[in-house]
Design an enzyme around this catalytic site. Structure first.
Site, PDB file in Angstrom:
ATOM      1  N   ALA A  12       0.797  -1.231   0.000  1.00  0.00           N
ATOM      2  CA  ALA A  12       0.000   0.000   0.000  1.00  0.00           C
ATOM      3  C   ALA A  12       0.828   1.278   0.000  1.00  0.00           C
ATOM      4  O   ALA A  12       0.324   2.348  -0.347  1.00  0.00           O
ATOM      5  CB  ALA A  12      -0.942  -0.004   1.207  1.00  0.00           C
ATOM      6  N   GLN A  15       4.322   2.599  -5.301  1.00  0.00           N
ATOM      7  CA  GLN A  15       3.881   3.560  -6.318  1.00  0.00           C
ATOM      8  C   GLN A  15       2.616   3.122  -7.061  1.00  0.00           C
ATOM      9  O   GLN A  15       1.801   3.968  -7.423  1.00  0.00           O
ATOM     10  CB  GLN A  15       5.019   3.934  -7.262  1.00  0.00           C
ATOM     11  N   ALA A  17       0.121   1.267  -5.775  1.00  0.00           N
ATOM     12  CA  ALA A  17      -0.994   1.477  -4.836  1.00  0.00           C
ATOM     13  C   ALA A  17      -1.363   2.959  -4.752  1.00  0.00           C
ATOM     14  O   ALA A  17      -2.544   3.303  -4.636  1.00  0.00           O
ATOM     15  CB  ALA A  17      -0.630   0.933  -3.455  1.00  0.00           C
ATOM     16  N   ARG A  92      13.420  -7.397  -7.709  1.00  0.00           N
ATOM     17  CA  ARG A  92      14.747  -7.978  -7.903  1.00  0.00           C
ATOM     18  C   ARG A  92      15.787  -6.924  -7.536  1.00  0.00           C
ATOM     19  O   ARG A  92      15.840  -5.860  -8.131  1.00  0.00           O
ATOM     20  CB  ARG A  92      14.926  -8.397  -9.361  1.00  0.00           C
ATOM     21  N   ARG A  98      17.629 -15.356 -10.021  1.00  0.00           N
ATOM     22  CA  ARG A  98      16.236 -15.675 -10.305  1.00  0.00           C
ATOM     23  C   ARG A  98      15.627 -16.558  -9.209  1.00  0.00           C
ATOM     24  O   ARG A  98      14.509 -16.336  -8.762  1.00  0.00           O
ATOM     25  CB  ARG A  98      16.203 -16.425 -11.644  1.00  0.00           C
ATOM     26  N   ASN A 105       9.534 -14.165  -3.232  1.00  0.00           N
ATOM     27  CA  ASN A 105       8.120 -13.954  -3.551  1.00  0.00           C
ATOM     28  C   ASN A 105       7.273 -15.164  -3.209  1.00  0.00           C
ATOM     29  O   ASN A 105       6.109 -15.018  -2.827  1.00  0.00           O
ATOM     30  CB  ASN A 105       7.966 -13.535  -5.011  1.00  0.00           C
ATOM     31  N   GLY A 130       1.823  -7.971  -8.311  1.00  0.00           N
ATOM     32  CA  GLY A 130       3.253  -8.093  -8.000  1.00  0.00           C
ATOM     33  C   GLY A 130       3.922  -9.178  -8.827  1.00  0.00           C
ATOM     34  O   GLY A 130       3.370 -10.276  -8.976  1.00  0.00           O
ATOM     35  N   ASP A 159      -1.002  -5.111 -20.313  1.00  0.00           N
ATOM     36  CA  ASP A 159      -0.506  -5.526 -21.622  1.00  0.00           C
ATOM     37  C   ASP A 159      -1.612  -5.390 -22.676  1.00  0.00           C
ATOM     38  O   ASP A 159      -1.373  -4.943 -23.800  1.00  0.00           O
ATOM     39  CB  ASP A 159      -0.008  -6.977 -21.542  1.00  0.00           C
ATOM     40  N   HIS A 187       2.790 -12.670 -18.114  1.00  0.00           N
ATOM     41  CA  HIS A 187       3.086 -11.234 -18.075  1.00  0.00           C
ATOM     42  C   HIS A 187       4.614 -11.078 -18.041  1.00  0.00           C
ATOM     43  O   HIS A 187       5.217 -10.882 -17.001  1.00  0.00           O
ATOM     44  CB  HIS A 187       2.454 -10.566 -16.863  1.00  0.00           C
TER      45      HIS A 187
HETATM   46  P1  NAX Z   1       6.993  -0.437  -5.091  1.00  0.00           P
HETATM   47  O1  NAX Z   1       8.323  -0.983  -4.751  1.00  0.00           O
HETATM   48  O2  NAX Z   1       6.797   1.019  -5.265  1.00  0.00           O
HETATM   49  O3  NAX Z   1       5.940  -0.927  -3.994  1.00  0.00           O
HETATM   50  C1  NAX Z   1       5.886  -2.234  -3.542  1.00  0.00           C
HETATM   51  C2  NAX Z   1       5.437  -2.179  -2.102  1.00  0.00           C
HETATM   52  O4  NAX Z   1       5.195  -3.507  -1.657  1.00  0.00           O
HETATM   53  C3  NAX Z   1       6.493  -1.583  -1.156  1.00  0.00           C
HETATM   54  O5  NAX Z   1       5.916  -0.507  -0.438  1.00  0.00           O
HETATM   55  C4  NAX Z   1       6.841  -2.759  -0.245  1.00  0.00           C
HETATM   56  O6  NAX Z   1       7.128  -2.360   1.086  1.00  0.00           O
HETATM   57  C5  NAX Z   1       5.568  -3.585  -0.321  1.00  0.00           C
HETATM   58  N1  NAX Z   1       5.736  -4.980   0.075  1.00  0.00           N
HETATM   59  C6  NAX Z   1       6.808  -5.793  -0.119  1.00  0.00           C
HETATM   60  N2  NAX Z   1       6.601  -6.976   0.450  1.00  0.00           N
HETATM   61  C7  NAX Z   1       5.377  -6.943   1.010  1.00  0.00           C
HETATM   62  C8  NAX Z   1       4.619  -7.862   1.770  1.00  0.00           C
HETATM   63  N3  NAX Z   1       5.094  -9.073   2.059  1.00  0.00           N
HETATM   64  N4  NAX Z   1       3.393  -7.489   2.185  1.00  0.00           N
HETATM   65  C9  NAX Z   1       2.914  -6.268   1.912  1.00  0.00           C
HETATM   66  N5  NAX Z   1       3.595  -5.333   1.217  1.00  0.00           N
HETATM   67  C10 NAX Z   1       4.808  -5.675   0.769  1.00  0.00           C
HETATM   68  O7  NAX Z   1       6.527  -1.240  -6.392  1.00  0.00           O
HETATM   69  P2  NAX Z   1       5.373  -0.885  -7.426  1.00  0.00           P
HETATM   70  O8  NAX Z   1       5.916  -0.040  -8.489  1.00  0.00           O
HETATM   71  O9  NAX Z   1       4.161  -0.447  -6.699  1.00  0.00           O
HETATM   72  O10 NAX Z   1       5.157  -2.330  -8.083  1.00  0.00           O
HETATM   73  C11 NAX Z   1       4.588  -3.383  -7.347  1.00  0.00           C
HETATM   74  C12 NAX Z   1       4.675  -4.677  -8.117  1.00  0.00           C
HETATM   75  O11 NAX Z   1       3.952  -4.619  -9.338  1.00  0.00           O
HETATM   76  C13 NAX Z   1       6.104  -5.058  -8.524  1.00  0.00           C
HETATM   77  O12 NAX Z   1       6.303  -6.439  -8.258  1.00  0.00           O
HETATM   78  C14 NAX Z   1       6.116  -4.812 -10.011  1.00  0.00           C
HETATM   79  O13 NAX Z   1       7.075  -5.596 -10.678  1.00  0.00           O
HETATM   80  C15 NAX Z   1       4.715  -5.200 -10.380  1.00  0.00           C
HETATM   81  N6  NAX Z   1       4.191  -4.735 -11.677  1.00  0.00           N
HETATM   82  C16 NAX Z   1       3.318  -5.542 -12.330  1.00  0.00           C
HETATM   83  C17 NAX Z   1       2.727  -5.181 -13.512  1.00  0.00           C
HETATM   84  C18 NAX Z   1       1.752  -6.079 -14.188  1.00  0.00           C
HETATM   85  O14 NAX Z   1       1.272  -5.702 -15.258  1.00  0.00           O
HETATM   86  N7  NAX Z   1       1.414  -7.259 -13.681  1.00  0.00           N
HETATM   87  C19 NAX Z   1       3.067  -3.900 -14.174  1.00  0.00           C
HETATM   88  C20 NAX Z   1       3.667  -2.901 -13.251  1.00  0.00           C
HETATM   89  C21 NAX Z   1       4.615  -3.460 -12.234  1.00  0.00           C
HETATM   90  O15 NAX Z   1       5.861  -3.683 -12.849  1.00  0.00           O
END
Ligand code: NAX
Length: 328
Positions: A12, A15, A17, A92, A98, A105, A130, A159, A187
């Protein structure tokens, strides 16, 4: 009055969220008359940042926002959840292999799957954003044995929307005139954005575009690597567009897709189109009454077959890797 819907958002303070929560609170996801209870899940180190986001949400004075709870406990976060948006994941980091990424995750999505299983509402719908999104959804689904597999999905709507955007640029029509685009598979850069069945202003898209070279050598690779191009240009990964696609995904799943259109969702395969049963793979789907249906009986030519199989084999490799690690 309409009963509030509990929406749990993980990650939450991140970026994506930040782009998502305000639109959920504004009623853009579940409807302009549906009160929302937000549950925000973060890791302990980011709870304080989530409190800041919650302050901003309060300051939005959204009439539909009936409560905001912040926690670092997945059991609390998913308690009574009707919608789970699983955005939080371990990125990562430099030097991370990997296998390290999959295992970091795997642990997160095992815990969140169990918390959903034990605490969510009986109608819960889960969207995993995620990354690696398909395999994270596979892990959550396998750790929630009491929740039907059809309640788990991963985001390929970004996508799908990117594919529509490229057709808009090529043809000059409005986005709403581009229909029945399909994204198949993972994805990832192996995904297959498919225009075979798409229409532009009601005409077959491939005939309107009439440029096979563009489809194969421009459209497909541009959509596949769009995420990397955004990082190169913006200096950080897609956020508002990912948030917007997530809203589209849940809205269409809950409220339904348009009569003469479909969307792409990564869902548990029932064996359709030769995708092994149980994999979370992207398909063209229609939604009605809160359920999705994989669009049946589409003709798949050799070109498409090869590309679907390539992406699906990557998903099988990811599944084998997380099996080996004991997550599914
Ligand atoms: P951010 O790094 O800005 O935010 C991720 C947040 O998740 C952080 O605040 C972190 O503290 C929190 N977090 C980590 N582990 C956690 C847990 N166990 N429980 C609760 N919160 C946890 O990343 P953001 O840009 O928001 O991207 C989030 C995810 O979306 C990334 O894995 C990213 O790769 C993925 N994406 C997926 C896309 C898709 O189309 N499926 C596209 C956009 C994005 O790349």
């Amino acid at each position: 009055s309409i009963a509030p819907v509990t929406v749990t958002v993980t990650g939450a303070s991140g970026q994506i969220a930040y782009g998502m929560l305000f639109r959920i609170a504004a009623g853009e996801m579940l409807g302009a008359d549906v009160p929302i209870k937000l549950r925000l899940l973060e890791i302990p180190a980011a709870v304080s940042a989530a409190e800041g986001v919650a302050m901003e949400l309060e300051d939005g004075a959204f009439p539909l926002l009936s409560s905001i709870d912040i926690t670092d406990d997945p059991d609390v976060a998913f308690s009574g959840a009707n919608v789970g948006m699983l955005v939080g994941a371990r990125p990562r980091s430099k030097g991370m292999e990997r296998a390290d990424l999959l295992s970091a995750n795997g642990a997160i999505f095992t815990a969140h799957g169990k918390a959903i299983n034990n605490n969510a509402a009986s109608d819960v719908k889960v969207l995993v954003v995620g990354n690696p999104a398909n395999t994270n959804a596979l892990i959550a689904m396998n750790n929630a044995p009491d929740v039907p597999d059809t309640r788990f999905s991963a985001l390929t709507r970004l996508d799908h929307n990117r594919a529509i955007a490229q057709v808009v640029k090529k043809t000059g029509v409005r986005a709403s005139s581009v229909r029945k685009v399909s994204v198949w598979g993972n994805h990832s850069a192996t995904q297959y954005p498919d225009l075979s069945h798409a229409t532009v202003a009601g005409e077959p898209a491939l005939a309107v575009i009439n440029d096979r070279d563009w489809v194969e050598n421009d459209f497909i690779p541009t959509v596949q690597v769009r995420g990397t191009a955004i990082i190169a240009a913006r200096g950080s990964s897609s956020a508002a567009s990912a948030a917007s696609a997530s809203i589209d995904h849940v809205r269409d799943w809950v409220i339904g897709t348009a009569e003469d259109d479909w969307v792409s969702m990564a869902v548990c395969s029932d064996g359709s189109y030769g995708v092994p049963e149980g994999l979370i793979s992207s398909f063209p789907v229609t939604c009605a009454d809160g359920e999705f249906t994989i669009v049946p009986d589409l003709a798949i030519d050799d070109f498409s077959r090869e590309r679907i199989d390539l992406s699906v084999s990557e998903l099988e490799q990811e599944r084998a890797a997380v099996r080996e690690l004991g997550f599914v």
